[in-house]
Design an enzyme around this catalytic site. Structure first.
Site, PDB file in Angstrom:
ATOM      1  N   GLU A  50       0.963  -1.194  -0.053  1.00 33.29           N
ATOM      2  CA  GLU A  50      -0.083  -0.001  -0.139  1.00 33.29           C
ATOM      3  C   GLU A  50       0.922   1.384  -0.260  1.00 33.29           C
ATOM      4  O   GLU A  50       0.627   2.321   0.713  1.00 33.29           O
ATOM      5  CB  GLU A  50      -1.052  -0.079   1.223  1.00 33.29           C
ATOM      6  N   CYS A  51       1.869   1.107  -0.635  1.00 38.10           N
ATOM      7  CA  CYS A  51       2.923   2.353  -0.547  1.00 38.10           C
ATOM      8  C   CYS A  51       2.643   2.931  -2.189  1.00 38.10           C
ATOM      9  O   CYS A  51       2.436   2.237  -3.137  1.00 38.10           O
ATOM     10  CB  CYS A  51       4.412   1.769  -0.537  1.00 38.10           C
ATOM     11  N   GLY A  52       3.402   4.382  -2.291  1.00 38.16           N
ATOM     12  CA  GLY A  52       3.260   4.953  -3.515  1.00 38.16           C
ATOM     13  C   GLY A  52       4.162   4.295  -4.552  1.00 38.16           C
ATOM     14  O   GLY A  52       4.440   4.326  -5.663  1.00 38.16           O
TER      15      GLY A  52
END
Length: 163
Positions: free
Chosen positions: A35-37
């Protein structure tokens, strides 16, 4: 630095493995998060794994939830997500800590190595990359924003390929 081949870890499937399983191969160790950029880097990591597999190269992903809780899921959820969303086939470990008191022994060794700016120490964020030679020596450290296809990373990989 000595070889990291004697360090063991648990796979995402709950099995025990050691880095000795990858002796003789070039390995890119990456702390990953769902769930990271930077999560789209999974695509480039899989491309590297595919492109260089026949020349003795592996990517190893180590899920970590230490950066703003961006890997909150269970190992099963991580495996499902990476497979369904990015078609990941490279090996993943069970979730680990890369910094702090609970730091995995592998990362205790990896973080001793300096990046291109001469800075060693804690992993800065998700998707930090460490390149291991076939003998298990850490030969490169690439900070999170270095994309998997970046020329400096690809060149470093090609320099240590055993085949």
């Amino acid at each position: 630095m000595s070889s990291v081949h004697d360090i063991s870890f648990t796979t995402i499937d709950g099995e025990q493995a050691t880095l000795a399983d990858y002796a003789g191969h070039a390995v890119l160790v990456v702390n990953v998060a769902s769930e990271c950029g930077l999560t789209p880097q999974y695509e480039g990591l899989q491309e590297l794994a595919d492109d260089y597999q026949e020349r003795g190269f592996f990517v190893l992903g180590f899920p970590c939830n230490q950066f703003m809780n961006q890997e909150p899921g269970s190992d099963d959820a991580i495996k499902e997500f990476t497979s369904a969303k990015y078609g990941i086939t490279f090996p993943l470990a069970a979730k680990v800590e890369v910094n702090g008191a609970g730091q995995h022994p592998l990362y205790a060794e990896l973080t001793k190595v300096a990046d291109s700016d001469g800075e060693a120490g804690d992993v800065q964020w998700n998707f930090e990359k460490f390149l291991l030679s076939p003998s298990g020596e850490v030969v490169g450290r690439f900070r999170p924003k270095v994309e998997p296809g970046a020329p400096e990373l690809v060149e470093a990989i090609e320099d240590v390929l055993p085949v």
